[in-house]
Design a protein around this motif. Structure first.
Motif, PDB file in Angstrom:
ATOM      1  N   PRO A 185       0.809  -1.361   0.001  1.00  0.00           N
ATOM      2  CA  PRO A 185      -0.157  -0.083  -0.013  1.00  0.00           C
ATOM      3  C   PRO A 185       0.941   1.280  -0.133  1.00  0.00           C
ATOM      4  CG  PRO A 185       0.226  -0.977   2.181  1.00  0.00           C
ATOM      5  CD  PRO A 185       0.600  -1.895   1.415  1.00  0.00           C
ATOM      6  N   ARG A 186       0.339   2.101  -0.767  1.00  0.00           N
ATOM      7  CA  ARG A 186       1.245   3.632  -0.910  1.00  0.00           C
ATOM      8  C   ARG A 186       1.098   4.154   0.520  1.00  0.00           C
ATOM      9  NH1 ARG A 186      -0.983   8.023  -5.039  1.00  0.00           N
ATOM     10  NH2 ARG A 186      -2.220   8.257  -3.481  1.00  0.00           N
ATOM     11  N   LYS A 187       2.366   4.427   0.992  1.00  0.00           N
ATOM     12  CA  LYS A 187       2.500   5.257   2.284  1.00  0.00           C
ATOM     13  C   LYS A 187       2.973   6.708   1.913  1.00  0.00           C
ATOM     14  CE  LYS A 187       4.064   1.035   4.669  1.00  0.00           C
ATOM     15  NZ  LYS A 187       5.108   0.508   5.189  1.00  0.00           N
ATOM     16  N   PHE A 188       2.521   7.454   2.989  1.00  0.00           N
ATOM     17  CA  PHE A 188       3.114   9.014   2.887  1.00  0.00           C
ATOM     18  C   PHE A 188       4.633   9.142   2.993  1.00  0.00           C
ATOM     19  CE2 PHE A 188       4.059  12.866   5.274  1.00  0.00           C
ATOM     20  CZ  PHE A 188       3.668  13.938   4.231  1.00  0.00           C
ATOM     21  N   THR A 189       5.270   9.923   2.179  1.00  0.00           N
ATOM     22  CA  THR A 189       6.663  10.125   2.344  1.00  0.00           C
ATOM     23  C   THR A 189       6.851  11.389   2.662  1.00  0.00           C
ATOM     24  OG1 THR A 189       6.823  10.606   0.017  1.00  0.00           O
ATOM     25  CG2 THR A 189       7.269   8.212   0.941  1.00  0.00           C
ATOM     26  N   ALA A 190       7.482  11.716   3.781  1.00  0.00           N
ATOM     27  CA  ALA A 190       7.794  13.361   4.031  1.00  0.00           C
ATOM     28  C   ALA A 190       8.563  14.002   2.884  1.00  0.00           C
ATOM     29  CB  ALA A 190       8.444  13.556   5.391  1.00  0.00           C
ATOM     30  N   TYR A 191       8.501  15.228   2.486  1.00  0.00           N
ATOM     31  CA  TYR A 191       9.066  15.982   1.432  1.00  0.00           C
ATOM     32  C   TYR A 191       9.157  15.524   0.266  1.00  0.00           C
ATOM     33  CZ  TYR A 191      10.908  18.981   5.461  1.00  0.00           C
ATOM     34  OH  TYR A 191      10.988  19.742   6.558  1.00  0.00           O
ATOM     35  N   GLY A 192       8.106  14.333   0.202  1.00  0.00           N
ATOM     36  CA  GLY A 192       8.125  13.927  -1.273  1.00  0.00           C
ATOM     37  C   GLY A 192       9.306  13.058  -1.877  1.00  0.00           C
ATOM     38  N   ILE A 193       9.866  12.311  -0.806  1.00  0.00           N
ATOM     39  CA  ILE A 193      11.363  11.677  -1.282  1.00  0.00           C
ATOM     40  C   ILE A 193      11.067  10.631  -2.230  1.00  0.00           C
ATOM     41  CG2 ILE A 193      13.382  10.469  -0.496  1.00  0.00           C
ATOM     42  CD1 ILE A 193      13.405  13.386   0.061  1.00  0.00           C
ATOM     43  N   THR A 194      11.774  10.368  -3.399  1.00  0.00           N
ATOM     44  CA  THR A 194      11.381   9.443  -4.098  1.00  0.00           C
ATOM     45  C   THR A 194      12.738   8.506  -4.279  1.00  0.00           C
ATOM     46  OG1 THR A 194      11.140   8.669  -6.545  1.00  0.00           O
ATOM     47  CG2 THR A 194      12.133  10.974  -6.280  1.00  0.00           C
ATOM     48  N   GLN A 195      12.737   7.251  -4.390  1.00  0.00           N
ATOM     49  CA  GLN A 195      13.947   6.559  -4.570  1.00  0.00           C
ATOM     50  C   GLN A 195      14.401   6.566  -6.147  1.00  0.00           C
ATOM     51  OE1 GLN A 195      15.152   4.916  -2.091  1.00  0.00           O
ATOM     52  NE2 GLN A 195      13.384   5.940  -0.932  1.00  0.00           N
ATOM     53  N   GLU A 196      13.640   6.957  -6.846  1.00  0.00           N
ATOM     54  CA  GLU A 196      13.917   7.190  -8.377  1.00  0.00           C
ATOM     55  C   GLU A 196      15.162   8.140  -8.401  1.00  0.00           C
ATOM     56  OE1 GLU A 196      12.762   5.256 -11.112  1.00  0.00           O
ATOM     57  OE2 GLU A 196      12.030   3.966  -9.536  1.00  0.00           O
ATOM     58  N   ASP A 197      16.117   7.886  -9.564  1.00  0.00           N
ATOM     59  CA  ASP A 197      16.946   9.117  -9.767  1.00  0.00           C
ATOM     60  C   ASP A 197      16.381  10.107 -10.626  1.00  0.00           C
ATOM     61  OD1 ASP A 197      19.167   7.268  -8.837  1.00  0.00           O
ATOM     62  OD2 ASP A 197      19.884   6.510 -10.808  1.00  0.00           O
ATOM     63  N   ASP A 198      17.116  11.195 -10.604  1.00  0.00           N
ATOM     64  CA  ASP A 198      16.798  12.268 -11.221  1.00  0.00           C
ATOM     65  C   ASP A 198      17.041  11.866 -12.408  1.00  0.00           C
ATOM     66  OD1 ASP A 198      17.575  14.690 -12.968  1.00  0.00           O
ATOM     67  OD2 ASP A 198      16.850  15.792 -11.039  1.00  0.00           O
ATOM     68  N   PRO A 199      15.962  12.397 -13.543  1.00  0.00           N
ATOM     69  CA  PRO A 199      16.144  11.997 -15.020  1.00  0.00           C
ATOM     70  C   PRO A 199      17.036  12.389 -15.804  1.00  0.00           C
ATOM     71  CG  PRO A 199      14.232  13.781 -14.641  1.00  0.00           C
ATOM     72  CD  PRO A 199      14.661  13.137 -13.178  1.00  0.00           C
ATOM     73  N   LEU A 200      17.688  13.607 -15.485  1.00  0.00           N
ATOM     74  CA  LEU A 200      19.010  13.845 -15.837  1.00  0.00           C
ATOM     75  C   LEU A 200      20.252  13.000 -15.558  1.00  0.00           C
ATOM     76  CD1 LEU A 200      20.659  16.266 -17.458  1.00  0.00           C
ATOM     77  CD2 LEU A 200      21.128  17.224 -15.444  1.00  0.00           C
ATOM     78  N   SER A 201      20.306  12.357 -14.327  1.00  0.00           N
ATOM     79  CA  SER A 201      21.298  11.672 -13.983  1.00  0.00           C
ATOM     80  C   SER A 201      20.964  10.216 -14.791  1.00  0.00           C
ATOM     81  CB  SER A 201      21.283  11.238 -12.519  1.00  0.00           C
ATOM     82  OG  SER A 201      20.140  10.743 -12.110  1.00  0.00           O
ATOM     83  N   GLN A 202      19.706   9.697 -14.814  1.00  0.00           N
ATOM     84  CA  GLN A 202      19.398   8.669 -15.725  1.00  0.00           C
ATOM     85  C   GLN A 202      19.996   8.954 -17.097  1.00  0.00           C
ATOM     86  OE1 GLN A 202      15.291   8.175 -15.216  1.00  0.00           O
ATOM     87  NE2 GLN A 202      15.376   6.902 -13.437  1.00  0.00           N
ATOM     88  N   ALA A 203      19.704  10.169 -17.805  1.00  0.00           N
ATOM     89  CA  ALA A 203      20.275   9.954 -18.886  1.00  0.00           C
ATOM     90  C   ALA A 203      21.736  10.146 -19.133  1.00  0.00           C
ATOM     91  CB  ALA A 203      19.704  11.530 -19.667  1.00  0.00           C
ATOM     92  N   MET A 204      22.493  10.770 -18.266  1.00  0.00           N
ATOM     93  CA  MET A 204      24.193  10.583 -18.119  1.00  0.00           C
ATOM     94  C   MET A 204      24.446   9.112 -17.892  1.00  0.00           C
ATOM     95  SD  MET A 204      25.122  13.770 -18.651  1.00  0.00           S
ATOM     96  CE  MET A 204      26.841  13.468 -17.938  1.00  0.00           C
ATOM     97  N   ARG A 205      23.813   8.513 -17.072  1.00  0.00           N
ATOM     98  CA  ARG A 205      24.149   7.057 -17.123  1.00  0.00           C
ATOM     99  C   ARG A 205      24.061   6.226 -18.342  1.00  0.00           C
ATOM    100  NH1 ARG A 205      24.825   5.187 -11.576  1.00  0.00           N
ATOM    101  NH2 ARG A 205      24.176   6.908 -10.088  1.00  0.00           N
ATOM    102  N   GLY A 206      23.016   6.452 -19.126  1.00  0.00           N
ATOM    103  CA  GLY A 206      22.584   5.779 -20.345  1.00  0.00           C
ATOM    104  C   GLY A 206      23.796   6.155 -21.418  1.00  0.00           C
ATOM    105  N   LEU A 207      24.233   7.404 -21.322  1.00  0.00           N
ATOM    106  CA  LEU A 207      25.589   7.961 -22.175  1.00  0.00           C
ATOM    107  C   LEU A 207      26.707   7.373 -21.916  1.00  0.00           C
ATOM    108  CD1 LEU A 207      24.832  11.672 -22.631  1.00  0.00           C
ATOM    109  CD2 LEU A 207      24.406   9.821 -24.190  1.00  0.00           C
ATOM    110  N   ILE A 208      26.748   7.212 -20.565  1.00  0.00           N
ATOM    111  CA  ILE A 208      28.205   6.306 -19.856  1.00  0.00           C
ATOM    112  C   ILE A 208      28.091   5.087 -20.334  1.00  0.00           C
ATOM    113  CG2 ILE A 208      29.386   5.755 -17.860  1.00  0.00           C
ATOM    114  CD1 ILE A 208      28.201   8.607 -16.464  1.00  0.00           C
ATOM    115  N   ASP A 209      27.007   4.351 -20.212  1.00  0.00           N
ATOM    116  CA  ASP A 209      26.881   2.873 -20.508  1.00  0.00           C
ATOM    117  C   ASP A 209      27.157   2.672 -22.081  1.00  0.00           C
ATOM    118  OD1 ASP A 209      26.448   2.573 -18.038  1.00  0.00           O
ATOM    119  OD2 ASP A 209      24.392   2.410 -17.940  1.00  0.00           O
TER     120      ASP A 209
END
Length: 259
Positions: A185-209
């Motif tokens: 079940p979805r739980k409340f997360t203080a300050y909207g913290i997400t476990q996902e990477d920033d999309p910019l870092s995801q793009a950089m990781r894709g370029l590096i790979d």
């Protein structure tokens, strides 16, 4: 009326682990006071008592540090956590169950009177500290706005917006972006913290790979040419500067990009 007051208090007890008692919430939470003062101010505004509505909101701003225009619409179980310096514009709408932290601005970009200038937040939206949501668009149910993000376009339901200007991390299978296991079940997360990477870092990781993979393939090609040239009596056809070994440090670059 009393049921709504109880729900106002209970939503704070549910979302803030620092809240120890009902009495503490009633007496020491300016976010709750701001919501309670907004209701008579909004009633006055809607019934033609514009000056009185503005005066009540002005007093609430002085008393709580939270500025909510009396024309703004606020749903049930809305929690202004800490909330010093929050500004909510005249045509803003905040849905049920939203959480708004300190330094947030729900502002407008249009100067036309009577127009929809400020954002509409759906249900259970979390707007983190310092975020600016600017414009007359919608932020979908369950969306999250990261700290200090500047949002200037609509945010889909369940998505997370981060960065300046904000980039959208889409939700997974209709769930909020911070949910890593859909069966839970979805739980409340203080300050909207997400476990996902920033999309910019995801793009950089894709370029590096991709660059790492290309270097690996080039090294394999040169090694194959070296073996073929050894079988040919015309001499070595591999240039002296050929990269026979991989030197691309993908792991080190990924560490620099971080999460």
């Amino acid at each position: 009326m009393f049921a709504r007051l109880r729900s106002d208090i209970q939503c704070i007890l549910d979302r803030d682990p620092a809240a120890r008692s009902i009495w503490e919430v009633i007496t020491c939470y300016p976010g709750l006071h701001a919501v309670w003062l907004h209701r008579p101010a909004h009633w006055c505004w809607g019934n033609g008592l514009k000056w009185l509505g503005r005066f009540i909101s002005h007093f609430a701003r002085w008393f709580t540090g939270i500025e909510i225009h009396p024309g703004a619409k606020i749903g049930e179980r809305v929690f202004f956590d800490h909330a010093m310096g929050v500004v909510v514009g005249e045509t803003a709408e905040i849905g049920d169950g939203c959480t708004i932290y300190q330094g947030v601005t729900l502002g407008g970009t249009s100067l036309y009177k009577g127009a929809k200038r400020h954002p509409t937040l759906g249900k259970d939206v979390v707007v983190s500290a310092g975020a600016k949501v600017l414009g007359g668009f919608e932020v979908g149910d369950g969306a999250k706005i990261g700290s200090n993000a500047v949002v200037i376009k609509p945010v889909p339901a369940g998505a997370t917006a981060v960065g300046i200007p904000a980039r959208i991390i889409p939700s997974k299978e209709g769930q909020s972006a911070d949910v890593t296991e859909p069966q839970q079940p979805r739980k409340f997360t203080a300050y909207g913290i997400t476990q996902e990477d920033d999309p910019l870092s995801q793009a950089m990781r894709g370029l590096i790979d991709n660059a790492s993979s290309q270097e690996h393939q080039i090294a394999l090609l040169w090694q194959a040419i070296e073996k073929l040239s050894a079988c040919v009596k015309t001499g070595d056809c591999v240039p002296d500067d050929a990269a026979l070994k991989e030197q691309f440090e993908a792991g080190k670059l990924n560490d620099l990009v971080g999460k």
